[in-house]
Write a protein that holds these residues in place. Structure first.
Motif, PDB file in Angstrom:
ATOM      1  N   LYS A 109      20.456-101.033  13.205  1.00  0.00           N
ATOM      2  CA  LYS A 109      20.886-101.147  14.602  1.00  0.00           C
ATOM      3  C   LYS A 109      20.768 -99.835  15.369  1.00  0.00           C
ATOM      4  CE  LYS A 109      24.916-102.727  13.476  1.00  0.00           C
ATOM      5  NZ  LYS A 109      26.329-103.245  13.571  1.00  0.00           N
ATOM      6  N   ASN A 110      21.060 -98.728  14.687  1.00  0.00           N
ATOM      7  CA  ASN A 110      21.082 -97.433  15.383  1.00  0.00           C
ATOM      8  C   ASN A 110      19.961 -96.498  14.948  1.00  0.00           C
ATOM      9  OD1 ASN A 110      23.470 -98.238  16.721  1.00  0.00           O
ATOM     10  ND2 ASN A 110      24.718 -97.548  14.980  1.00  0.00           N
ATOM     11  N   THR A 111      18.932 -97.036  14.343  1.00  0.00           N
ATOM     12  CA  THR A 111      17.790 -96.212  13.952  1.00  0.00           C
ATOM     13  C   THR A 111      17.117 -95.645  15.204  1.00  0.00           C
ATOM     14  OG1 THR A 111      17.431 -97.617  12.029  1.00  0.00           O
ATOM     15  CG2 THR A 111      15.624 -96.185  12.664  1.00  0.00           C
ATOM     16  N   LYS A 112      16.789 -94.367  15.137  1.00  0.00           N
ATOM     17  CA  LYS A 112      16.176 -93.725  16.298  1.00  0.00           C
ATOM     18  C   LYS A 112      14.851 -94.386  16.663  1.00  0.00           C
ATOM     19  CE  LYS A 112      18.142 -89.097  15.675  1.00  0.00           C
ATOM     20  NZ  LYS A 112      17.827 -87.654  15.452  1.00  0.00           N
ATOM     21  N   LYS A 113      14.629 -94.526  17.927  1.00  0.00           N
ATOM     22  CA  LYS A 113      13.366 -95.092  18.390  1.00  0.00           C
ATOM     23  C   LYS A 113      12.216 -94.167  18.022  1.00  0.00           C
ATOM     24  CE  LYS A 113      15.230 -97.717  22.301  1.00  0.00           C
ATOM     25  NZ  LYS A 113      15.183 -97.947  23.776  1.00  0.00           N
ATOM     26  N   GLY A 114      11.133 -94.763  17.614  1.00  0.00           N
ATOM     27  CA  GLY A 114       9.965 -93.979  17.233  1.00  0.00           C
ATOM     28  C   GLY A 114       9.899 -93.691  15.748  1.00  0.00           C
ATOM     29  N   ARG A 171      16.716 -91.504   3.335  1.00  0.00           N
ATOM     30  CA  ARG A 171      16.495 -92.614   4.258  1.00  0.00           C
ATOM     31  C   ARG A 171      16.534 -93.942   3.512  1.00  0.00           C
ATOM     32  NH1 ARG A 171      15.455 -87.411   6.008  1.00  0.00           N
ATOM     33  NH2 ARG A 171      14.805 -87.358   8.202  1.00  0.00           N
ATOM     34  N   VAL A 172      16.784 -95.007   4.273  1.00  0.00           N
ATOM     35  CA  VAL A 172      16.753 -96.364   3.720  1.00  0.00           C
ATOM     36  C   VAL A 172      15.365 -96.935   3.974  1.00  0.00           C
ATOM     37  CG1 VAL A 172      17.802 -98.653   3.721  1.00  0.00           C
ATOM     38  CG2 VAL A 172      19.206 -96.635   4.223  1.00  0.00           C
ATOM     39  N   ALA A 173      14.703 -97.344   2.916  1.00  0.00           N
ATOM     40  CA  ALA A 173      13.332 -97.851   3.030  1.00  0.00           C
ATOM     41  C   ALA A 173      13.317 -99.348   3.316  1.00  0.00           C
ATOM     42  CB  ALA A 173      12.563 -97.559   1.740  1.00  0.00           C
ATOM     43  N   ASP A 174      12.208 -99.791   3.836  1.00  0.00           N
ATOM     44  CA  ASP A 174      12.020-101.231   4.072  1.00  0.00           C
ATOM     45  C   ASP A 174      11.254-101.859   2.910  1.00  0.00           C
ATOM     46  OD1 ASP A 174      12.605-103.434   5.655  1.00  0.00           O
ATOM     47  OD2 ASP A 174      10.622-103.424   6.587  1.00  0.00           O
ATOM     48  N   VAL A 651      25.574 -99.272   0.649  1.00  0.00           N
ATOM     49  CA  VAL A 651      25.413 -98.298   1.734  1.00  0.00           C
ATOM     50  C   VAL A 651      25.732 -98.931   3.082  1.00  0.00           C
ATOM     51  CG1 VAL A 651      23.698 -96.950   3.005  1.00  0.00           C
ATOM     52  CG2 VAL A 651      23.790 -96.819   0.510  1.00  0.00           C
ATOM     53  N   SER A 652      25.243-100.130   3.311  1.00  0.00           N
ATOM     54  CA  SER A 652      25.448-100.768   4.615  1.00  0.00           C
ATOM     55  C   SER A 652      26.920-101.032   4.904  1.00  0.00           C
ATOM     56  CB  SER A 652      24.657-102.079   4.692  1.00  0.00           C
ATOM     57  OG  SER A 652      25.228-103.070   3.847  1.00  0.00           O
ATOM     58  N   LEU A 653      27.742-101.196   3.851  1.00  0.00           N
ATOM     59  CA  LEU A 653      29.162-101.477   4.042  1.00  0.00           C
ATOM     60  C   LEU A 653      30.038-100.232   3.990  1.00  0.00           C
ATOM     61  CD1 LEU A 653      29.576-104.711   1.864  1.00  0.00           C
ATOM     62  CD2 LEU A 653      29.139-104.538   4.307  1.00  0.00           C
ATOM     63  N   HIS A 654      29.450 -99.081   3.688  1.00  0.00           N
ATOM     64  CA  HIS A 654      30.243 -97.858   3.569  1.00  0.00           C
ATOM     65  C   HIS A 654      30.716 -97.402   4.954  1.00  0.00           C
ATOM     66  CE1 HIS A 654      31.447 -93.786   2.526  1.00  0.00           C
ATOM     67  NE2 HIS A 654      31.410 -94.154   1.248  1.00  0.00           N
ATOM     68  N   PRO A 655      31.979 -97.016   5.075  1.00  0.00           N
ATOM     69  CA  PRO A 655      32.512 -96.612   6.392  1.00  0.00           C
ATOM     70  C   PRO A 655      31.772 -95.439   7.020  1.00  0.00           C
ATOM     71  CG  PRO A 655      34.291 -96.891   4.798  1.00  0.00           C
ATOM     72  CD  PRO A 655      33.011 -97.001   4.031  1.00  0.00           C
ATOM     73  N   SER A 656      31.149 -94.580   6.199  1.00  0.00           N
ATOM     74  CA  SER A 656      30.483 -93.396   6.744  1.00  0.00           C
ATOM     75  C   SER A 656      29.024 -93.641   7.117  1.00  0.00           C
ATOM     76  CB  SER A 656      30.561 -92.239   5.734  1.00  0.00           C
ATOM     77  OG  SER A 656      31.889 -91.838   5.553  1.00  0.00           O
ATOM     78  N   TYR A 657      28.532 -94.816   6.799  1.00  0.00           N
ATOM     79  CA  TYR A 657      27.141 -95.119   7.168  1.00  0.00           C
ATOM     80  C   TYR A 657      27.102 -95.494   8.647  1.00  0.00           C
ATOM     81  CZ  TYR A 657      22.642 -97.540   7.408  1.00  0.00           C
ATOM     82  OH  TYR A 657      21.381 -97.944   7.769  1.00  0.00           O
ATOM     83  N   LYS A 658      26.185 -94.903   9.391  1.00  0.00           N
ATOM     84  CA  LYS A 658      26.137 -95.059  10.846  1.00  0.00           C
ATOM     85  C   LYS A 658      25.142 -96.122  11.316  1.00  0.00           C
ATOM     86  CE  LYS A 658      29.003 -91.624  10.970  1.00  0.00           C
ATOM     87  NZ  LYS A 658      30.458 -91.883  11.179  1.00  0.00           N
ATOM     88  N   ASP A 659      24.679 -96.939  10.407  1.00  0.00           N
ATOM     89  CA  ASP A 659      23.693 -97.975  10.758  1.00  0.00           C
ATOM     90  C   ASP A 659      22.435 -97.383  11.375  1.00  0.00           C
ATOM     91  OD1 ASP A 659      25.495 -99.964   9.917  1.00  0.00           O
ATOM     92  OD2 ASP A 659      26.420-100.091  11.898  1.00  0.00           O
TER      93      ASP A 659
END
Length: 738
Positions: A109-114, A171-174, A651-659
């Protein structure tokens, strides 16, 4: 930062060796832990999530060293043995530039554009990935070639099923697996060999770390066909090929070896340049060992070691239980391939496509893979003698074999209480229900058995005294009907309903007479169940003892029921050598592992079960193996997460992960602590391991007799959401049910 472990010697060929694998892994782990310092953990993860992301190493070193020249990782990361620094430098030098590794970035959701890719630039990013490799010893050259080809087909399937690599460079890979990263990390091809700048004359299609490009089977074996090697313009060294053929090596194997020889040596020691090649294999191994392919064909280096095949695609798992499960499973599949003469061949180009598919996120449940429709007549014939319902098998796989009633090897032959028909174990199809056990739902339960052909047979019960039926016509009909059932080439179920003379004769209200679907007035009576669960009119009693009439009535094709004729070989299947039907289709991992219903290919897990039944696996070993197979079955059907999915979810559920697709030190610290708890056994993760891991604290015995103590977990880690706290979090719950 990376350790490779192997058993001190090969495992044996006994079923008891299967239960030593996990114990041996635990023994090796404990030995290594003795050398760890406070604050260090020994984790079997494919990658360290923060490697190459800022100042990630302790002690701290700067990147851009003279060997790797990486902007992300320091040279101090490289093993000090001269081989590894030389490999790194020579790959870069031959290529003409640093390696260029690109992995698609998972867009949150908050991945930087580009931002769309994760970039890496050193061999360490690939060869720093951990994996699970298994080497098999073959009896001879022919068996090794056969095993090599079939394991190559399994490579992408097992890669997807063992997926465990969702993170690179913070980073989280696809993607879910490591394979393409390693392939890119050692890609020493020159610009011309990569086909850049429009120059195709010297192009080499693949990195030296990739899936195989050709099978090596023998056409005389009855399985391999040259058309399966369908990659156009396979590169090979012509001088090497011509010499091998001249010396008597067949063309297929000569093509394989000469394909390896398109590569240059990457490392060679000065004192090993001039050696006697008739006595030493170092020059061969120099090229062979730096062709890192999905399967490796390993000729004997001496007369003390035989022909071997190395299976290289599986990802390392977080726990020893998982690693043992995958090791034991692929070992049993390799044995079943040889024992049942399985035919898994598909065009090699489709294996390449499967490798690409295996990289996709959640490929194990969301993608389909090319797979052969018919795996050979040998396994079909073996399993046809012991018919099974795929639905019953799938239900049985939910429960470990500690319960005999749910074990696929169960041999219970009669119905249970309540009149519910049980399949008589994985390897049976003939179900018998006594008069006293026949209930209103007996027929409905029988219809749930998903066999292609189903029949009901009513006859006079057999006496315990002389072993004969009180009904003369039934006595003659029983062997005819049973032999006909066994002769079918596809799944078949027979419901046997014996009747006593006292209860049946003269009883107009007998259940089999008043049941509309049966309507049996005289015996013997044979009833065919047609499409749509329609009960056909029974075959007349006077014709049941006639083999010709029974054959007509039970024929798989309606037209043949009118004119008679044998049903043998009516099904579309392989020829006697297993090669005539070359059809393949797109199947899910679940279908490949568990089977595609009554008309599709057999599943690998049912085939392994059949193999274990055939060799008479002892009960103790079978219990251990059942837990492994259950884990793999539930991963295949999506009931349990792969390691990659679980790590990603954590990682996706961790409180410190910023999406934002980025990992920070707090997230990674907690993640590694959780993984360490899983590895040590103090923590259980039901979404990852289900109920199959050794939660009971049952001790294990290594093959050397060393006892391995197993402590039960004290906490359960669940990935869930709390509405009360207002955010997603990781919940730890005391206690863990086995």
């Amino acid at each position: 930062f990376m350790i490779e472990t192997t058993p001190s010697g090969p495992y044996g060929g006994y079923t008891r060796d299967l239960r030593c694998v996990e114990a041996n892994m635990r023994v090796r782990r404990e030995k290594i832990k003795k050398f760890t310092k406070p604050g260090e953990i020994y984790s079997t993860m494919t990658t360290y999530p923060l490697m190459g992301d800022g100042d990630f190493a302790t002690p701290s070193y700067k990147p851009n060293g003279p060997v790797a020249k990486s902007q992300y990782v320091p040279d101090e990361l490289i093993n000090p043995h001269p081989r590894f620094a030389t490999l790194t430098e020579n790959i870069r030098t031959r290529r003409g530039s640093k390696v260029d590794i690109r992995v698609p970035l998972f867009k949150d959701k908050n991945t930087k554009k580009g931002e769309s890719q994760i970039h890496m630039d050193a061999m360490a990013f690939g060869m720093g990935c951990c994996c699970l490799q298994v080497t098999f010893l073959a009896r001879n050259l022919e068996e090794a070639r056969n095993l090599y080809d079939h394991l190559a087909v399994l490579g992408p399937i097992m890669l997807s099923l063992s997926a465990a690599t969702p993170f690179y460079r913070g980073r989280v890979a696809d993607t879910d697996v490591r394979w393409s990263v390693i392939s890119q990390s050692v890609d020493d091809r020159t610009p011309s060999e990569r086909g850049e700048n429009g120059d195709k004359s010297q192009k080499i299609a693949k990195s030296r770390y990739d899936s195989i490009s050709c099978y090596i089977g023998e056409e005389s074996s009855g399985y391999f066909k040259s058309k399966y090697n369908d990659l156009e313009d396979l590169e090979y060294d012509k001088k090497t090929y011509e010499r091998l053929v001249k010396e008597g090596v067949d063309k297929v194997l000569a093509k394989h070896v000469s394909h390896l020889w398109i590569r240059d040596p990457l490392v060679i020691y000065e004192n090993r340049i001039e050696i006697d090649d008739s006595k030493d294999v170092d020059h061969f191994e120099n090229i062979q060992s730096t062709n890192w392919q999905s399967v490796r064909f390993k000729p004997p280096p001496s007369d003390k070691i035989g022909w071997r095949v190395e299976f290289r695609t599986m990802e390392v798992q977080i726990t020893d239980f998982e690693n043992a499960a995958f090791t034991v499973f692929i070992a049993l599949v390799s044995r079943a391939i040889l024992a049942f003469r399985l035919n898994l061949y598909i065009p090699i180009s489709k294996v390449d496509e499967n490798m690409k598919t295996a990289h996709k996120r959640e490929s194990v449940t969301k993608e389909k893979f090319f797979w052969r429709q018919s795996l050979g007549n040998t396994v079909k014939a073996h399993m046809a003698k012991n018919r099974a319902s795929y639905d019953d098998l799938k239900r049985a796989l939910h429960t470990p074999s500690s319960s005999s009633s749910s074990s696929p090897s169960s041999k219970a032959a009669n119905s249970s209480s309540g009149g519910k028909v049980k399949a008589t174990g994985f390897m049976k199809s003939i179900v018998e229900v006594k008069e006293s056990e026949f209930k209103d739902d007996t027929l409905d339960n029988f219809l749930r058995i998903s066999a292609k052909h189903r029949f009901v047979f009513v006859y006079g019960e057999i006496s315990d005294k002389d072993g004969k039926s009180w009904c003369p016509g039934c006595e003659r009909a029983i062997p005819i009907v049973e032999e006909k059932v066994k002769a079918f080439n596809s799944s078949t179920a027979l419901l046997k309903l014996p009747v006593s003379q006292k209860k049946f004769c003269g009883n107009a209200t007998h259940p089999y007479r008043v049941e509309d679907r049966l309507g049996v007035q005289t015996i013997p009576a044979l009833i065919r169940i047609d499409h749509g669960d329609y009960f056909a009119r029974p075959l007349a009693s006077r014709w049941c003892p006639d083999a010709f009439c029974v054959n007509q009535y039970m024929s798989t094709i309606p037209a043949r029921r009118l004119r008679g004729g044998s049903t043998k070989n009516l099904d579309d299947s392989d020829g006697d050598d297993g090669t005539s039907n070359d059809e393949y289709g797109a199947l899910s991992i679940e279908e490949i592992m568990l089977g595609d219903g009554e008309n599709g290919p057999l599943g690998l897990i049912p085939i392994v079960q059949a193999y274990l039944d055939m060799i008479g696996c002892d009960e103790r070993s079978r219990k251990v193996v059942e837990r492994y197979l259950s884990l793999i079955a539930d991963r295949a059907r999506g009931k349990l997460m792969t390691a990659s999915s679980w790590l990603r979810k954590y990682v996706s559920l961790h409180p410190s992960y910023k999406d934002d697709s980025r990992l920070n030190e707090e997230v990674v610290y907690d993640l590694l602590k959780a993984c360490d708890g899983l590895t040590e056994g103090s923590l259980c993760a039901p979404q990852l391991l289900g109920k199959y891991a050794n939660y009971t604290g049952e001790d294990m015995i290594d093959r050397g007799g060393q006892e391995v103590h197993v402590k039960p977990p004290v906490k359960k880690l669940c990935l869930t959401m709390s509405k009360e706290k207002g955010h997603v979090y990781v919940e730890e719950v005391k206690g863990c049910e086995g």
